[in-house]
Design a protein around this motif. Structure first.
Motif, PDB file in Angstrom:
ATOM      1  N   GLY A 168       0.814  -1.210   0.000  1.00 46.04           N
ATOM      2  CA  GLY A 168       0.000   0.000   0.000  1.00 46.04           C
ATOM      3  C   GLY A 168       0.845   1.255   0.000  1.00 46.04           C
ATOM      4  N   LEU A 169       1.929   1.246   0.753  1.00 48.42           N
ATOM      5  CA  LEU A 169       2.815   2.411   0.814  1.00 48.42           C
ATOM      6  C   LEU A 169       3.439   2.685  -0.555  1.00 48.42           C
ATOM      7  CD1 LEU A 169       3.936   4.490   2.816  1.00 48.42           C
ATOM      8  CD2 LEU A 169       5.844   2.930   3.238  1.00 48.42           C
ATOM      9  N   VAL A 170       3.877   1.637  -1.246  1.00 47.85           N
ATOM     10  CA  VAL A 170       4.468   1.811  -2.576  1.00 47.85           C
ATOM     11  C   VAL A 170       3.442   2.368  -3.552  1.00 47.85           C
ATOM     12  CG1 VAL A 170       5.424   0.568  -4.548  1.00 47.85           C
ATOM     13  CG2 VAL A 170       6.244   0.046  -2.252  1.00 47.85           C
ATOM     14  N   VAL A 171       2.230   1.807  -3.527  1.00 47.62           N
ATOM     15  CA  VAL A 171       1.188   2.264  -4.450  1.00 47.62           C
ATOM     16  C   VAL A 171       0.809   3.714  -4.164  1.00 47.62           C
ATOM     17  CG1 VAL A 171      -1.211   1.920  -5.151  1.00 47.62           C
ATOM     18  CG2 VAL A 171       0.295  -0.051  -4.833  1.00 47.62           C
ATOM     19  N   LEU A 172       0.671   4.068  -2.894  1.00 47.00           N
ATOM     20  CA  LEU A 172       0.281   5.433  -2.538  1.00 47.00           C
ATOM     21  C   LEU A 172       1.326   6.442  -2.969  1.00 47.00           C
ATOM     22  CD1 LEU A 172      -1.700   7.331  -1.040  1.00 47.00           C
ATOM     23  CD2 LEU A 172      -0.384   6.884   1.054  1.00 47.00           C
ATOM     24  N   THR A 173       2.577   6.119  -2.816  1.00 48.45           N
ATOM     25  CA  THR A 173       3.642   7.085  -3.107  1.00 48.45           C
ATOM     26  C   THR A 173       4.022   7.130  -4.579  1.00 48.45           C
ATOM     27  OG1 THR A 173       5.292   5.399  -2.536  1.00 48.45           O
ATOM     28  CG2 THR A 173       4.634   6.932  -0.801  1.00 48.45           C
ATOM     29  N   THR A 174       3.566   6.156  -5.390  1.00 50.25           N
ATOM     30  CA  THR A 174       3.920   6.162  -6.820  1.00 50.25           C
ATOM     31  C   THR A 174       2.756   6.545  -7.713  1.00 50.25           C
ATOM     32  OG1 THR A 174       3.456   3.781  -6.941  1.00 50.25           O
ATOM     33  CG2 THR A 174       5.735   4.447  -6.548  1.00 50.25           C
ATOM     34  N   GLY A 175       1.612   6.870  -7.140  1.00 51.62           N
ATOM     35  CA  GLY A 175       0.491   7.315  -7.972  1.00 51.62           C
ATOM     36  C   GLY A 175      -0.775   6.553  -7.677  1.00 51.62           C
ATOM     37  N   PHE A 176      -1.878   7.287  -7.452  1.00 53.23           N
ATOM     38  CA  PHE A 176      -3.131   6.653  -7.056  1.00 53.23           C
ATOM     39  C   PHE A 176      -4.354   7.274  -7.729  1.00 53.23           C
ATOM     40  CE2 PHE A 176      -1.927  10.023  -4.154  1.00 53.23           C
ATOM     41  CZ  PHE A 176      -3.025  10.865  -4.216  1.00 53.23           C
ATOM     42  N   ASP A 177      -4.163   8.315  -8.530  1.00 50.07           N
ATOM     43  CA  ASP A 177      -5.297   9.105  -9.005  1.00 50.07           C
ATOM     44  C   ASP A 177      -5.711   8.756 -10.432  1.00 50.07           C
ATOM     45  OD1 ASP A 177      -3.002   9.980 -10.134  1.00 50.07           O
ATOM     46  OD2 ASP A 177      -3.335  12.125  -9.758  1.00 50.07           O
ATOM     47  N   ASP A 178      -5.366   7.588 -10.893  1.00 50.88           N
ATOM     48  CA  ASP A 178      -5.677   7.200 -12.269  1.00 50.88           C
ATOM     49  C   ASP A 178      -6.331   5.821 -12.239  1.00 50.88           C
ATOM     50  OD1 ASP A 178      -5.827   6.593 -14.914  1.00 50.88           O
ATOM     51  OD2 ASP A 178      -3.759   7.151 -15.385  1.00 50.88           O
ATOM     52  N   ASP A 179      -7.602   5.737 -12.740  1.00 53.95           N
ATOM     53  CA  ASP A 179      -8.282   4.445 -12.742  1.00 53.95           C
ATOM     54  C   ASP A 179      -7.565   3.429 -13.616  1.00 53.95           C
ATOM     55  OD1 ASP A 179     -10.164   5.453 -11.061  1.00 53.95           O
ATOM     56  OD2 ASP A 179     -11.621   5.932 -12.641  1.00 53.95           O
ATOM     57  N   VAL A 180      -6.989   3.898 -14.722  1.00 52.00           N
ATOM     58  CA  VAL A 180      -6.236   2.991 -15.590  1.00 52.00           C
ATOM     59  C   VAL A 180      -5.030   2.426 -14.849  1.00 52.00           C
ATOM     60  CG1 VAL A 180      -4.907   2.821 -17.720  1.00 52.00           C
ATOM     61  CG2 VAL A 180      -7.015   4.181 -17.667  1.00 52.00           C
ATOM     62  N   MET A 181      -4.386   3.261 -14.039  1.00 54.65           N
ATOM     63  CA  MET A 181      -3.233   2.814 -13.271  1.00 54.65           C
ATOM     64  C   MET A 181      -3.648   1.777 -12.231  1.00 54.65           C
ATOM     65  SD  MET A 181       0.031   3.301 -13.162  1.00 54.65           S
ATOM     66  CE  MET A 181       0.247   4.909 -13.921  1.00 54.65           C
ATOM     67  N   LEU A 182      -4.831   1.974 -11.630  1.00 50.59           N
ATOM     68  CA  LEU A 182      -5.315   1.000 -10.650  1.00 50.59           C
ATOM     69  C   LEU A 182      -5.521  -0.367 -11.300  1.00 50.59           C
ATOM     70  CD1 LEU A 182      -6.504   0.110  -7.938  1.00 50.59           C
ATOM     71  CD2 LEU A 182      -8.693   1.083  -8.674  1.00 50.59           C
ATOM     72  N   LEU A 183      -6.194  -0.365 -12.470  1.00 50.73           N
ATOM     73  CA  LEU A 183      -6.398  -1.635 -13.162  1.00 50.73           C
ATOM     74  C   LEU A 183      -5.071  -2.257 -13.583  1.00 50.73           C
ATOM     75  CD1 LEU A 183      -9.478  -0.701 -15.410  1.00 50.73           C
ATOM     76  CD2 LEU A 183      -9.453  -2.104 -13.332  1.00 50.73           C
ATOM     77  N   SER A 184      -4.148  -1.407 -13.977  1.00 52.82           N
ATOM     78  CA  SER A 184      -2.831  -1.909 -14.372  1.00 52.82           C
ATOM     79  C   SER A 184      -2.144  -2.622 -13.220  1.00 52.82           C
ATOM     80  CB  SER A 184      -1.968  -0.738 -14.868  1.00 52.82           C
ATOM     81  OG  SER A 184      -0.640  -1.163 -15.065  1.00 52.82           O
ATOM     82  N   ARG A 185      -2.264  -2.054 -12.030  1.00 51.95           N
ATOM     83  CA  ARG A 185      -1.615  -2.683 -10.872  1.00 51.95           C
ATOM     84  C   ARG A 185      -2.283  -4.011 -10.519  1.00 51.95           C
ATOM     85  NH1 ARG A 185      -0.932   3.072  -8.585  1.00 51.95           N
ATOM     86  NH2 ARG A 185       1.267   3.446  -9.016  1.00 51.95           N
ATOM     87  N   LEU A 186      -3.587  -4.072 -10.693  1.00 56.75           N
ATOM     88  CA  LEU A 186      -4.264  -5.344 -10.456  1.00 56.75           C
ATOM     89  C   LEU A 186      -3.846  -6.378 -11.503  1.00 56.75           C
ATOM     90  CD1 LEU A 186      -7.829  -4.092  -9.459  1.00 56.75           C
ATOM     91  CD2 LEU A 186      -5.998  -4.907  -7.960  1.00 56.75           C
ATOM     92  N   TYR A 187      -3.656  -5.934 -12.760  1.00 56.64           N
ATOM     93  CA  TYR A 187      -3.159  -6.848 -13.783  1.00 56.64           C
ATOM     94  C   TYR A 187      -1.747  -7.321 -13.426  1.00 56.64           C
ATOM     95  CZ  TYR A 187      -6.981  -5.432 -16.902  1.00 56.64           C
ATOM     96  OH  TYR A 187      -8.216  -5.211 -17.456  1.00 56.64           O
ATOM     97  N   ASP A 188      -0.923  -6.377 -12.980  1.00 56.14           N
ATOM     98  CA  ASP A 188       0.445  -6.747 -12.574  1.00 56.14           C
ATOM     99  C   ASP A 188       0.426  -7.845 -11.527  1.00 56.14           C
ATOM    100  OD1 ASP A 188       1.593  -4.872 -14.228  1.00 56.14           O
ATOM    101  OD2 ASP A 188       1.687  -3.324 -12.684  1.00 56.14           O
ATOM    102  N   THR A 189      -0.428  -7.655 -10.530  1.00 55.51           N
ATOM    103  CA  THR A 189      -0.510  -8.632  -9.447  1.00 55.51           C
ATOM    104  C   THR A 189      -0.944  -9.996  -9.975  1.00 55.51           C
ATOM    105  OG1 THR A 189      -1.058  -6.890  -7.857  1.00 55.51           O
ATOM    106  CG2 THR A 189      -1.578  -9.152  -7.221  1.00 55.51           C
ATOM    107  N   ALA A 190      -1.959 -10.002 -10.837  1.00 52.03           N
ATOM    108  CA  ALA A 190      -2.446 -11.270 -11.390  1.00 52.03           C
ATOM    109  C   ALA A 190      -1.368 -11.966 -12.205  1.00 52.03           C
ATOM    110  CB  ALA A 190      -3.681 -11.007 -12.251  1.00 52.03           C
ATOM    111  N   ILE A 191      -0.616 -11.203 -12.980  1.00 51.26           N
ATOM    112  CA  ILE A 191       0.467 -11.795 -13.777  1.00 51.26           C
ATOM    113  C   ILE A 191       1.513 -12.437 -12.874  1.00 51.26           C
ATOM    114  CG2 ILE A 191       2.410 -11.233 -15.298  1.00 51.26           C
ATOM    115  CD1 ILE A 191       0.582  -9.044 -16.510  1.00 51.26           C
ATOM    116  N   GLY A 192       1.926 -11.723 -11.837  1.00 52.57           N
ATOM    117  CA  GLY A 192       2.936 -12.263 -10.928  1.00 52.57           C
ATOM    118  C   GLY A 192       2.462 -13.529 -10.240  1.00 52.57           C
TER     119      GLY A 192
END
Length: 370
Positions: free
Chosen positions: A129-153
């Motif tokens: 959560g700390l990494v996500v908060l400090t690297t950007g949180f105000d973009d819905d596309v970025m949120l979905l991207s991070r969820l995709y990243d997690t699923a891929i890993g």
């Protein structure tokens, strides 16, 4: 470096590279790196996600020492990662990036991490959560991207750990049993040597302390057998079948527990005698000490025939003493004979099962040219 030192170093290297346990650890490390790198390549180069750092992060989290734990703990860690991404987004949208936002994020993350279903993944939720908060949180596309990243890993980590030589901790457990077996045998040999040389009270105390150390080694062996059993669950390897219900291993551990307890009892009996050989008499002392030493060597060498022979000699000694000896030390004789008989009975099955450890790999350094 002298020739002796060079030979010693070479032997240590040969011993290490022929050890299957060491290769299992090396393989697990390589699989972890492979999973993380593959997840990064897929997220960054193939799918071209804007911030693919969560893919290798999630892959590292799910590659565990056993396939079963990869699924069970991996599910908890994945849930923790998703919770962390959502939590960071909500806190960021409400309070922006500020000291108060980071404080709130950490407090909520640590509280959520104490929920039993998440498996105490407080640190995972807080750091992600700390990494996500400090690297950007105000973009819905970025949120979905991070969820995709997690699923891929997650998917890459699971596939690598299951398909690439899934870990089976059989050798590690077997080596722990063998270490306890050898420890008991060496202690019996040392006791026999101490009695032959004339032992002191501090020798007896040292023997008893060594039995306590063996108890700790047994606890560790039990834990490793349980881990080996867990490593066989959901493991597609054919050799995993025998570890899914390791009754033989449990029986061997119980026998080792009995052998350690009998050895401690034997040492305590010896501690009650101020002058061993002189008090006993040569008719009992010499043959009993000889049998004790042979039992210890047979245990170290995993020689069931040697233990059978020692049992026969002990029975013969008992019969001979019963017919000829009328010493006041008979209670001591009986206690020592029973202790040693019980040790033999416990260790013979352990010695017979010694091939359970498997063979060492035939890998050596190339021989140097003359």
């Amino acid at each position: 470096m002298g020739e002796g030192s060079s030979r010693g170093l070479r032997e240590r290297i040969d011993d290490r590279i022929s050890d299957p346990i060491w290769w299992n650890d090396v393989l697990q490390l390589a699989k972890t790196v492979l999973a993380a790198v593959a997840a990064w390549v897929i997220a960054a180069s193939v799918l071209d996600l804007p911030q693919p750092f969560l893919a290798p992060w999630a892959a590292l989290l799910v590659v565990h020492a056993t396939v079963y734990r990869t699924f069970s703990k991996g599910a908890q860690q994945v849930a923790a990662t998703v919770v962390a991404v959502l939590l960071a987004t909500l806190v960021g949208e409400a309070f922006g990036l500020s000291t108060w936002a980071i404080t709130l994020l950490l407090v909520v993350a640590l509280v959520l991490g104490s929920v039993p279903w998440l498996g105490a993944e407080a640190t995972t939720i807080a750091t992600t959560g700390l990494v996500v908060l400090t690297t950007g949180f105000d973009d819905d596309v970025m949120l979905l991207s991070r969820l995709y990243d997690t699923a891929i890993g997650v998917v890459v980590g699971l596939l690598v750990n299951v398909m690439v030589w899934p870990p089976l901790r059989r050798h590690t457990a077997a080596k722990a049993l063998d270490a306890v077996d050898d420890g008991i045998g060496m202690l019996l040999v040392d006791i026999a040597g101490g009695l032959g040389d004339g032992c002191q009270d501090e020798d007896v105390t040292g023997w008893i302390d060594r039995t306590r150390d063996l108890d700790q080694d047994l606890d560790q062996a039990w834990a490793l057998v349980r881990q080996a059993q867990e490593s066989a669950r959901m493991n597609p390897r054919r050799s995993a079948r025998s570890m899914r219900d390791p009754r033989q291993w449990h029986e061997l551990l119980r026998r080792l527990e009995q052998a350690v307890a009998e050895t401690r009892s034997l040492a305590r009996t010896l501690g009650g005698q101020s002058a061993h050989r002189e008090t006993w008499g040569e008719a009992f002392a010499d043959p009993w000490i000889s049998v004790l030493a042979d039992v210890g060597r047979a245990a170290v060498e995993a020689d069931p025939e040697g233990l059978v022979g020692a049992r026969g000699r002990l029975v013969a000694l008992s019969e001979d003493m019963r017919r000829t000896e009328r010493s006041a030390e008979w209670p001591v004789y009986g206690a020592l004979i029973i202790n040693l008989r019980n040790i033999i009975d416990a260790m013979d099955e352990v010695a017979a099962a010694n091939p359970i450890t498997g063979r060492r790999l035939r890998i050596r350094l190339p021989a140097p040219r003359a």
